[in-house]
Motif scaffolding. Sequence first.
Motif, PDB file in Angstrom:
ATOM      1  N   LYS A   1       1.083  -1.205   0.465  1.00  0.00           N
ATOM      2  CA  LYS A   1      -0.050   0.480   0.011  1.00  0.00           C
ATOM      3  C   LYS A   1       0.397   0.861  -0.083  1.00  0.00           C
ATOM      4  N   GLN A   2       1.946   1.759   0.579  1.00  0.00           N
ATOM      5  CA  GLN A   2       2.962   2.088   0.571  1.00  0.00           C
ATOM      6  C   GLN A   2       3.353   2.742  -0.560  1.00  0.00           C
ATOM      7  N   LEU A   3       4.052   1.445  -1.303  1.00  0.00           N
ATOM      8  CA  LEU A   3       4.542   1.129  -2.292  1.00  0.00           C
ATOM      9  C   LEU A   3       3.629   2.636  -3.625  1.00  0.00           C
ATOM     10  N   LEU A   4       2.556   2.688  -3.259  1.00  0.00           N
ATOM     11  CA  LEU A   4       1.173   3.038  -4.557  1.00  0.00           C
ATOM     12  C   LEU A   4       0.928   4.429  -4.213  1.00  0.00           C
ATOM     13  N   LEU A   5       1.749   4.753  -2.358  1.00  0.00           N
ATOM     14  CA  LEU A   5       1.808   5.967  -2.577  1.00  0.00           C
ATOM     15  C   LEU A   5       3.276   7.068  -3.190  1.00  0.00           C
ATOM     16  N   GLU A   6       3.814   6.448  -1.979  1.00  0.00           N
ATOM     17  CA  GLU A   6       5.467   7.019  -2.501  1.00  0.00           C
ATOM     18  C   GLU A   6       6.820   6.482  -3.306  1.00  0.00           C
ATOM     19  N   ASP A   7       7.577   6.640  -3.183  1.00  0.00           N
ATOM     20  CA  ASP A   7       8.785   5.842  -4.386  1.00  0.00           C
ATOM     21  C   ASP A   7       9.791   6.653  -3.219  1.00  0.00           C
ATOM     22  N   TYR A   8      10.557   4.911  -3.338  1.00  0.00           N
ATOM     23  CA  TYR A   8      11.600   4.876  -2.050  1.00  0.00           C
ATOM     24  C   TYR A   8      12.664   4.437  -3.181  1.00  0.00           C
ATOM     25  N   ALA A   9      13.895   4.872  -2.534  1.00  0.00           N
ATOM     26  CA  ALA A   9      15.629   4.829  -2.652  1.00  0.00           C
ATOM     27  C   ALA A   9      15.560   2.997  -2.739  1.00  0.00           C
ATOM     28  N   VAL A  10      14.845   2.462  -1.201  1.00  0.00           N
ATOM     29  CA  VAL A  10      15.480   1.127  -1.165  1.00  0.00           C
ATOM     30  C   VAL A  10      14.126   0.494  -0.060  1.00  0.00           C
ATOM     31  N   ILE A  11      14.534  -0.832   0.020  1.00  0.00           N
ATOM     32  CA  ILE A  11      13.373  -0.770   0.732  1.00  0.00           C
ATOM     33  C   ILE A  11      14.174  -2.163   1.495  1.00  0.00           C
ATOM     34  N   LEU A  12      13.970  -2.242   2.600  1.00  0.00           N
ATOM     35  CA  LEU A  12      14.827  -2.776   3.965  1.00  0.00           C
ATOM     36  C   LEU A  12      13.922  -3.900   4.424  1.00  0.00           C
ATOM     37  N   LEU A  13      13.315  -5.153   3.765  1.00  0.00           N
ATOM     38  CA  LEU A  13      12.483  -5.804   4.438  1.00  0.00           C
ATOM     39  C   LEU A  13      12.865  -7.600   4.427  1.00  0.00           C
ATOM     40  N   ASP A  14      12.412  -7.060   5.566  1.00  0.00           N
ATOM     41  CA  ASP A  14      11.742  -8.189   6.808  1.00  0.00           C
ATOM     42  C   ASP A  14      11.128 -10.300   5.624  1.00  0.00           C
ATOM     43  N   ALA A  15      12.608 -10.715   5.912  1.00  0.00           N
ATOM     44  CA  ALA A  15      12.229 -12.010   5.098  1.00  0.00           C
ATOM     45  C   ALA A  15      11.291 -12.879   5.209  1.00  0.00           C
ATOM     46  N   GLN A  16      11.517 -12.972   7.079  1.00  0.00           N
ATOM     47  CA  GLN A  16      10.317 -13.825   7.350  1.00  0.00           C
ATOM     48  C   GLN A  16       8.985 -13.010   8.526  1.00  0.00           C
ATOM     49  N   MET A  17       7.925 -13.834   7.836  1.00  0.00           N
ATOM     50  CA  MET A  17       6.951 -12.306   8.222  1.00  0.00           C
ATOM     51  C   MET A  17       5.587 -12.990   8.509  1.00  0.00           C
ATOM     52  N   PRO A  18       4.765 -13.143   9.556  1.00  0.00           N
ATOM     53  CA  PRO A  18       3.306 -13.785   9.384  1.00  0.00           C
ATOM     54  C   PRO A  18       2.602 -13.178   8.260  1.00  0.00           C
ATOM     55  N   GLY A  19       1.543 -14.043   7.902  1.00  0.00           N
ATOM     56  CA  GLY A  19       0.600 -13.469   6.933  1.00  0.00           C
ATOM     57  C   GLY A  19       2.311 -12.982   5.502  1.00  0.00           C
ATOM     58  N   MET A  20       1.447 -12.208   4.870  1.00  0.00           N
ATOM     59  CA  MET A  20       2.180 -12.261   4.028  1.00  0.00           C
ATOM     60  C   MET A  20       4.186 -12.265   4.163  1.00  0.00           C
ATOM     61  N   ASP A  21       4.901 -13.316   3.379  1.00  0.00           N
ATOM     62  CA  ASP A  21       6.303 -12.824   3.952  1.00  0.00           C
ATOM     63  C   ASP A  21       7.178 -12.777   3.540  1.00  0.00           C
ATOM     64  N   GLY A  22       8.542 -11.645   3.549  1.00  0.00           N
ATOM     65  CA  GLY A  22       9.444 -11.311   2.923  1.00  0.00           C
ATOM     66  C   GLY A  22       8.964 -11.129   1.650  1.00  0.00           C
ATOM     67  N   PHE A  23       9.488 -12.598   0.770  1.00  0.00           N
ATOM     68  CA  PHE A  23       9.834 -13.573  -0.425  1.00  0.00           C
ATOM     69  C   PHE A  23       8.250 -13.194  -1.257  1.00  0.00           C
ATOM     70  N   GLU A  24       7.086 -13.504  -0.554  1.00  0.00           N
ATOM     71  CA  GLU A  24       5.849 -12.435  -1.081  1.00  0.00           C
ATOM     72  C   GLU A  24       5.620 -11.597  -1.944  1.00  0.00           C
ATOM     73  N   THR A  25       5.778 -10.888   0.014  1.00  0.00           N
ATOM     74  CA  THR A  25       5.837  -9.392  -0.851  1.00  0.00           C
ATOM     75  C   THR A  25       6.949  -8.495  -1.572  1.00  0.00           C
TER      76      THR A  25
END
Length: 187
Positions: free
Chosen positions: A42-66
């Motif tokens: 959702k945030q990526l629909l609103l703003e442009d980013y230079a880099v994303i720091l993404l946790d690989a293991q999260m409940p629900g949609m994990d980092g890989f799916e994201t």
Amino acid sequence: MTAVAKVLAVDDRPENLIALEAILQGLPVKIASVTSGDEALKQLLLEDYAVILLDAQMPGMDGFETASHIKRRERTRHIPIVFLTAANYDPHLAFRGYQLGAVDYLTKPLDPWVLRSKVQVFADLWKLNTELAERAAECAKLRSAVDDTLALLSEPETSPAEQTARVSRARARLATVRPEPLRPRRT
């Protein structure tokens, strides 16, 4: 004037987001923190980013799916993703991250200086690319104004008054690109 580079930090644990913000404190970046893959998209629909720091293991949609969703979107596929994980280094998970388009895969505990350096590099690249896009847009606008002016000036002459009017229109078109007045040439 170029905007400040933004970093999207995604981690399901708020204390990890606080730690990331502390590590990046003092860098010329603006940090947006979210706690899920859905919030990140959702945030990526609103703003442009230079880099994303993404946790690989999260409940629900994990980092890989994201990451998979991020890389499928035309608007976001170019954003560098750095995976962060608390799991011991697993080459299969790292390979999976790289297959999804990640630029790096870091395990916790993170070396704060390494992370700061990586984020700084991506922020600098983002800034340079933004400035380059601005210059390209200016060049395209200037090229169009010059083409219009040359076409206007190459029309057959009718009278000195018409010539003067054409020169005035040509100056007006060029002034939309370069607001400073043109100095008369000395002959």
